[in-house]
Design a protein around this motif. Structure first.
Motif, short mmCIF file in Angstrom:
data_model
loop_
_atom_site.label_atom_id
_atom_site.label_comp_id
_atom_site.label_asym_id
_atom_site.label_seq_id
_atom_site.Cartn_x
_atom_site.Cartn_y
_atom_site.Cartn_z
N GLY A 144 19.99 -36.76 22.60
CA GLY A 144 20.58 -37.96 23.18
C GLY A 144 20.53 -39.20 22.31
N ASN A 145 19.51 -39.31 21.45
CA ASN A 145 19.41 -40.50 20.60
C ASN A 145 20.37 -40.46 19.42
N HIS A 146 21.14 -39.38 19.28
CA HIS A 146 22.13 -39.28 18.20
C HIS A 146 23.55 -39.50 18.71
N TYR A 147 23.70 -39.82 19.99
CA TYR A 147 25.03 -39.95 20.58
C TYR A 147 25.25 -41.33 21.18
N LYS A 148 26.50 -41.76 21.17
CA LYS A 148 26.88 -42.97 21.87
C LYS A 148 26.94 -42.64 23.36
N ILE A 149 26.18 -43.36 24.16
CA ILE A 149 26.09 -43.08 25.58
C ILE A 149 27.04 -44.01 26.32
N GLU A 150 28.03 -43.41 26.99
CA GLU A 150 29.04 -44.16 27.72
C GLU A 150 29.01 -43.78 29.19
N LEU A 151 29.34 -44.74 30.04
CA LEU A 151 29.37 -44.48 31.47
C LEU A 151 30.43 -43.44 31.81
N ASN A 152 30.11 -42.59 32.78
CA ASN A 152 31.04 -41.59 33.32
C ASN A 152 31.37 -40.47 32.33
N LYS A 153 30.63 -40.42 31.21
CA LYS A 153 30.87 -39.36 30.23
C LYS A 153 29.57 -38.60 29.96
N PRO A 154 29.58 -37.28 30.14
CA PRO A 154 28.35 -36.52 29.87
C PRO A 154 28.01 -36.52 28.39
N PHE A 155 26.72 -36.52 28.08
CA PHE A 155 26.27 -36.44 26.70
C PHE A 155 25.09 -35.47 26.64
N PRO A 156 24.94 -34.72 25.54
CA PRO A 156 23.80 -33.80 25.41
C PRO A 156 22.52 -34.57 25.18
N VAL A 157 21.54 -34.37 26.04
CA VAL A 157 20.28 -35.10 25.94
C VAL A 157 19.20 -34.27 25.26
N PHE A 158 19.19 -32.95 25.51
CA PHE A 158 18.27 -32.02 24.87
C PHE A 158 18.97 -30.68 24.68
N ALA A 159 18.43 -29.88 23.78
CA ALA A 159 18.87 -28.49 23.63
C ALA A 159 17.67 -27.63 23.27
N TYR A 160 17.62 -26.43 23.84
CA TYR A 160 16.55 -25.47 23.53
C TYR A 160 17.20 -24.39 22.67
N ILE A 161 16.92 -24.41 21.38
CA ILE A 161 17.72 -23.61 20.45
C ILE A 161 16.88 -22.63 19.64
N LEU A 162 17.57 -21.68 19.07
CA LEU A 162 17.04 -20.83 18.02
C LEU A 162 17.56 -21.38 16.69
N PRO A 163 16.88 -21.09 15.60
CA PRO A 163 17.30 -21.65 14.30
C PRO A 163 18.45 -20.87 13.67
N TYR A 164 19.06 -21.51 12.71
CA TYR A 164 20.00 -20.84 11.81
C TYR A 164 19.15 -20.14 10.75
N GLU A 165 19.35 -18.85 10.59
CA GLU A 165 18.53 -18.07 9.66
C GLU A 165 19.32 -17.74 8.39
N LYS A 166 18.71 -18.05 7.24
CA LYS A 166 19.35 -17.77 5.97
C LYS A 166 18.29 -17.56 4.89
N ASP A 167 18.37 -16.43 4.20
CA ASP A 167 17.47 -16.12 3.09
C ASP A 167 16.00 -16.24 3.48
N GLY A 168 15.67 -15.83 4.71
CA GLY A 168 14.29 -15.87 5.17
C GLY A 168 13.83 -17.21 5.70
N TRP A 169 14.71 -18.22 5.68
CA TRP A 169 14.35 -19.54 6.18
C TRP A 169 14.83 -19.69 7.61
N LEU A 170 14.06 -20.42 8.41
CA LEU A 170 14.45 -20.78 9.77
C LEU A 170 14.82 -22.26 9.77
#
Length: 204
Positions: A144-170
């Motif tokens: 949520g701190n990376h988005y412009k918050i406007e009235l009447n418009k949904p914004f992503p506040v949190f996400a529970y994610i898995l990482p992008y995996e590449k060459d053994g890195w997470l």
């Protein structure tokens, strides 16, 4: 053993982001601090594998507004289900503070092959469990701190994610700082499962 890639954003990137997202006037702003302030509590939380955030949204536009909160469950790049967690609740009924401030805590952990997330407001708590994959690589990310918050418009506040995996890195930051639409992360980064928590402030 896979290595975890830490988030090392450059000063220039942070300055550019701040400049691009600098709010004007009485725009709603969100801040999120990780971990409880008490050291003993912090040790207990870490031992139990809980990710803990203290969140504050401020702005005169919040006064006399209603709030909605829902979760999108993403599987294989598609929205499998949308759960409404808070439906048009008056802001004053969630907090005992000023009407232009909303403070709450968010806690998340994976246990018994389920993701558990608690949104704890001063007057109510919302707790929901979702099935997870058999991995401990999930991470609760602030959005949520990376988005412009406007009235009447949904914004992503949190996400529970898995990482992008590449060459053994997470790589977590490669996902949540990619600039890609959150709903597209599954297809873009090959992430099989994640949760998106969205919020909106309504004038009605």
């Amino acid at each position: 053993m896979k290595k975890t890639l830490l988030c090392l954003a450059t000063t220039l990137a942070l300055l550019n982001m701040a400049k691009a997202q600098k709010p004007t006037g009485d725009a709603v702003k969100m801040t999120a601090d990780y971990g409880p302030s008490n050291e003993e509590t912090r040790v207990i939380v870490d031992f139990q594998g809980v990710e803990y955030y203290k969140v504050k949204l401020t702005g005169t536009q919040l006064k006399d507004k209603k709030i909605v909160l829902y979760c999108k469950e993403m599987w294989n790049g598609k929205v499998k289900k949308v759960d409404t967690l808070i439906k048009k609740q008056d802001l004053k009924n969630l907090t005992n503070a000023s009407e232009d401030t909303l403070s709450f805590s968010v806690l998340g952990r994976r246990v018994d092959e389920k993701l558990q997330v608690l949104f704890r407001f001063p007057r109510i708590g919302v707790h929901k469990k979702y099935q997870s994959l058999k991995t401990d690589n999930y991470s609760l990310r602030v959005l949520g701190n990376h988005y412009k918050i406007e009235l009447n418009k949904p914004f992503p506040v949190f996400a529970y994610i898995l990482p992008y995996e590449k060459d053994g890195w997470l790589m977590y930051c490669a996902v949540d700082q990619s600039g890609e639409k959150v709903e597209d992360w599954g297809k873009k980064f090959g992430i099989k499962h994640y949760l998106i928590y969205e919020m909106a402030f309504l004038e009605e």
